[in-house]
Structure formats: C-alpha cells, structure tokens
Design an enzyme around this catalytic site. Structure first.
Site: not given
Length: 321
Positions: A155, A184, A225
């Site tokens: 991430y 991500k 997301i």
C-alpha cells in the site's frame, strides 16, 4: 475465492465505517450488529450494469483503526468475515507497523479472523528506511502471509502523514513476490500507475483516492478501494463499470457528480469528514455514526454538509441514488 466478478481486483470495494452505541456506562462501544448490517447493505447494491462491489475493506482508516484496540479490531474483522462470506467476496484489512517483525505478527493475527488480503503500509518510522530495509519488511510480510494462507497488497500512500513513499523501483521488486495479489496506490498523481502498467501489463493496481478513479483507470488501474462508495454505492459501482468498459465520458459524468465529496477522501481528516457525510446520509450524526476521531469545527461541519447535498443532487439527476 469466487466472487461476483471473475477477478475481484477488477472491481471497486468499499472501505466501510464502524458504527457505535452507548454502553450502560455511557461510553461508546462498537455496535457489531449495526456495522455488519450496513456493510451487507452496501454489498447488496448493484450498479446500473448489474455488478456489485467486489470485496469488503474493514477496519481501515475509515473504520477508525487508529482508535480501537487490537482486541476490538480482531472482533470487528471476525464479524466482517461473516458478511464477506455471505456475499462471497474477499475481506481486506490493513497492517501498519514500525518493524518487519511487528508487521508479520499483525498479518498472522488478521489471518486468524478471516481476512483474505492484508494491505501492508510502509514502515511507520521517523527516519526513511533504505530500499533494502523496506524490501526486507515486505518480503517478511509476504512470507508470513503465504504461510498463513492469505495474500498481501503493498500500500503506497505518500500523501498520508506519517507514511514513507515507496519508490517506483521498489514497487517493481515487491510486486513480483509470490503472494502479492495487487498494489494499492493512493495518490492524486496517477503517473506512477501508468509507469508500472506500461512495464508490466499483467500487474494489478487498485486506486485508493476517490477523486482520481477515472484518471487511475485511464492510467491502467483495474479497480479501486472507495470511501465515498460506502455512502453512494450505486454511483461508485456504476462508475467502475464504465471504467472497465472504457466508457470514459460516462464514467466522468459520475466522477464529476461525486467530486464535491470525493475531494474529502484526499484530506488528512478524511475519516471524520466522510463519516459525518455518512451520518448526514442516514440522519444519524448523533447516533451510531459518532466517532472516536477529532471533533470538527462548525465551519468544517457546514462544508461537509454542503458538499454532501451537492453530490446528492447531482447523483439524483443521474438516477444513481
């Protein structure tokens, strides 16, 4: 794991809020039943093309993970796991730590309560780790996840306070570790996504900032997301449907309708702002959608309310409420 999509990464997934209730002593405690109910309500929603959210992100930044204890968090995620299984989607949560040993321990704990993929934040240290130290951190997280039967999602969130940016070169290296399911990338600068995808067209990248969903899709992101999608799920899913089909004009209409709220997703107080918007949406500002977070000023409250009303009006005109 089978989901509503042939590959859950080609979808949008909601980062859901944690609901609270008052205990007998008057203190706030997590309302597991309400949190499960509203997570399920989001997963039920279909976009205009008939698809649904492809996963469930629980106890993340918007889920007040900075404020709840480890025990509370594991209990909450176990409850989310029941919802995720009912709707046949993966459960995703995050891990933030200072050392590789600490992040490995968190991964092991999350695997025991039904988390399928762990978003791994960079080491939260005062000094910037070297690329070698950073790689060792992710390598141990990946190895631990593999042994525990889960996957990881490195991430990169360079815009968030307290987290170091992961260099593009390092992202290339950690992206090919065996149990890395996707990256991500949470930044308004989507050029890094395009750079990585041009070099590896098979790489799966999820965008993490609502205001750049369409731009991230143009750059090669296959999903995202979303925080705003927890408030307006039909709009969020429909926008992703258009992105996946390359219908950029239609996707951009929805992005523009959402933008007054999506702007808040890239702010330091995103949890407080978006949870307030969710409270306004459910007429529950003083109820279950209270927060352990910072108290907003009246001008901040007024700004969030105005942004929510504008988004709702625009989405209503597109039949996306």
């Amino acid at each position: 794991m089978e989901t509503n999509n042939s590959d859950w990464r080609h979808s949008v997934m909601p980062a859901v809020f944690t609901w609270f209730k008052e205990s007998k002593s008057g203190a706030l405690e997590i309302d597991i039943d309400a949190t499960q109910k509203y997570a399920a309500d989001i997963l039920k929603v279909q976009g205009k093309g008939g698809s649904r959210m492809g996963g469930l992100v629980g106890s993340g930044t918007l889920g007040e993970n900075s404020y709840i204890s480890v025990e509370q968090r594991l209990t909450l995620l176990k409850a989310f796991s029941e919802v995720a299984k009912e709707y046949n989607v993966p459960l995703i949560s995050g891990a933030a730590a200072e050392t590789k040993e600490e992040v490995a321990k968190i991964v092991e704990g999350l695997a025991t309560v039904g988390v399928d993929t762990v978003m791994i934040m960079p080491p939260k240290t005062k000094t910037l780790p070297s690329d070698v130290e950073m790689y060792d951190y992710y390598e141990l997280a990946e190895e631990t996840a593999r042994n525990a039967g889960v996957t990881i999602m490195p991430y990169n969130n360079p815009d968030a306070a307290g987290y170091h940016a992961i260099s593009t070169d390092l992202l290339r290296k950690i992206s090919v570790l065996p149990n890395v399911t996707a990256l991500k990338i949470s930044t308004i600068d989507v050029s890094i996504i395009e750079t990585l995808i041009l070099e590896n067209k098979d790489l799966k990248v999820l965008a993490g900032v609502d205001s750049v969903t369409v731009f991230a899709g143009l750059a090669g992101a296959c999903g995202g997301i979303t925080g705003v999608g927890a408030i307006f799920p039909k709009a969020s899913v429909s926008m992703q449907e258009h992105v996946l089909k390359g219908e950029w004009a239609e996707a951009n209409k929805i992005s523009q309708a959402l933008n007054s709220l999506s702007y808040l997703d890239a702010q330091p107080l995103l949890m407080e702002y978006l949870k307030l918007a969710m409270g306004i949406h459910h007429n529950d500002v003083a109820g279950g959608l209270r927060t352990y977070g910072l108290k907003l000023t009246q001008p901040q409250i007024d700004d969030v309310q105005a942004r929510y009303i504008l988004a709702k009006e625009r989405l209503g005109a597109l039949d996306l409420l």
